[in-house]
Scaffold this active site. Structure first.
Site, PDB file in Angstrom:
ATOM      1  CB  THR A  51      -6.684 -31.757 -11.954  1.00 54.68           C
ATOM      2  OG1 THR A  51      -7.730 -30.799 -12.014  1.00 54.68           O
ATOM      3  CG2 THR A  51      -6.372 -32.033 -10.514  1.00 54.68           C
ATOM      4  CB  SER A  83     -12.850 -24.012 -18.191  1.00 55.56           C
ATOM      5  OG  SER A  83     -13.097 -24.928 -17.176  1.00 55.56           O
TER       6      SER A  83
HETATM    7  N1  ASP Z   1     -10.833 -27.827 -14.119  1.00 52.29           N
HETATM    8  C1  ASP Z   1      -9.995 -28.943 -14.487  1.00 52.29           C
HETATM    9  C2  ASP Z   1      -9.942 -29.002 -15.995  1.00 52.29           C
HETATM   10  O1  ASP Z   1     -10.846 -29.506 -16.622  1.00 52.29           O
HETATM   11  C3  ASP Z   1     -10.505 -30.207 -13.913  1.00 52.29           C
HETATM   12  C4  ASP Z   1      -9.685 -31.414 -14.309  1.00 52.29           C
HETATM   13  O2  ASP Z   1      -8.536 -31.313 -14.648  1.00 52.29           O
HETATM   14  O3  ASP Z   1     -10.226 -32.525 -14.273  1.00 52.29           O
HETATM   15  O4  ASP Z   1      -8.990 -28.542 -16.569  1.00 52.29           O
END
Ligand code: ASP
Length: 345
Positions: free
Chosen positions: A15, A61
């Site tokens: 993010t 992820s």
């Molecule tokens: N889904 C995002 C990730 O872990 C959440 C974040 O960036 O904090 O890549």
């Protein structure tokens, strides 16, 4: 010649590196080489900043061991040129990634600070700016000519933690991480205060940096729950090539003391699988033999993980399994603090 510290930002995705397209309202990754345009405040920091971005930034992820090696190779190639590194990843798997990187690097003498954010850098209420700016400040902090931090850390929402002690605890709050079994290494308020006595002591400067790029991925995290069946446990423990298990137990390391359960785990251990006991609690320690319900585990050769986190335990398992150690030596190394990840007994 400038004497300002040189800091390298490694952007892998997540993010933090996104901006809102106000026409479409959707989040998209922005060109990280133009980070200074997005955060002009960075120019005020007393250091030189460069950045390298993954060609295709990933949501964390999708993180895997191949990407761990990509991060390590960027650091390895740039190790001499830079005084500190700030690694940006998504927060979802940051505790796993930063724990693994801590084991894969030995004799580290420079700071590697992982950070990210809950809101994109382009969002009005973003936490990205503070996390990034302070992480860079920490990576650039020196005393005399030496860096103050010389270990792998994770910075989020005003706190610097030892990376391999962290867990993601919130998908909502800016305070997304906790380190229940080891205090914060630094806190950022009006001043940036380091808790010097908690930091890893730097290794002697003549020790060569060692980077190990091989991890064994034939491992599993097996979380117990009341009602788990023998079929499920048997199926998991008979996975082909399985070499290691992080057994997430209750409380101080307790598990069913029924013969069916102990026999299945014992059979796995006898076949050479390493089984490590880590508590499901977010804080505290496994004390094998403290309750009757952990005596059996101790007797069959389960390794007590003391106060290590699950994220760190799986990384340490993947790291140590590559060393081809006999059972007793494996246990000794697992219970020893290699990078400050465990409180030795
Ligand atoms: N889904 C995002 C990730 O872990 C959440 C974040 O960036 O904090 O890549």
């Amino acid at each position: 010649m400038t004497s300002k510290p040189n800091i390298l930002i490694v952007y892998t995705g997540g993010t933090i590196g996104m901006v809102k397209d106000y026409k479409t309202n959707a989040l998209r990754a922005f060109d990280f080489s133009r980070i200074i345009d997005k955060i002009p405040e960075l120019a005020q920091l007393d250091c030189n900043i460069e950045s390298i971005s993954f060609k295709e930034p990933i949501d964390s992820s999708n993180m895997n061991v191949r990407y761990y090696v990509d991060i390590l190779e960027i650091i390895e190639t740039n190790y001499r040129k830079f005084d500190g590194f700030v690694v940006l990843t998504g927060s979802d798997t940051m505790a796993y990634t930063s724990s693994a990187i801590s084991f894969m690097i030995e004799n580290l003498q420079k700071p590697i600070i992982f950070t990210g954010s809950q809101l994109p850098i382009g969002d009005l209420r973003t936490d990205a700016k503070e996390n990034l700016i302070t992480s860079i400040e920490i990576a650039a902090s020196q005393k005399g000519n030496a860096p103050i931090v010389s270990e792998v850390c994770l910075y989020f929402e005003y706190k610097l933690y030892r990376a391999n002690r962290t867990t993601k605890i919130s998908a909502e709050q800016f305070e997304a991480f906790a380190s229940k079994n080891y205090p914060a290494l630094a806190e950022s308020g009006v001043h940036l205060n380091f808790n010097g006595h908690l930091l890893t002591k730097p290794t002697f400067s003549d020790k060569k940096l060692i980077i190990r790029k091989k991890l064994i991925t034939d491992v599993v995290i097996l979380k117990l729950f009341p009602g788990i069946t023998a079929e499920v446990i048997e199926a998991i423990l008979s996975i082909r090539n399985l070499k290691g298990v992080v057994l997430e137990t209750y409380g101080a390391g307790n598990a069913p003391n029924k013969p069916w359960f102990l026999e299945l785990v014992e059979k796995a251990i006898q076949s050479g699988i390493k089984v490590v006991n880590v508590t499901q609690c977010s804080g505290g320690s496994v004390i094998l033999g403290h309750y009757d319900t952990s005596l059996g585990l101790k007797a069959i050769g389960v390794i007590g993980g003391i106060d290590i986190t699950t994220e760190s335990a799986i990384a340490k398992l993947m790291y140590l399994l590559n060393e081809d150690l006999d059972a007793a030596t494996f246990k000794r190394y697992f219970q020893r603090s290699l990078r400050g990840e465990i409180s030795e007994k």
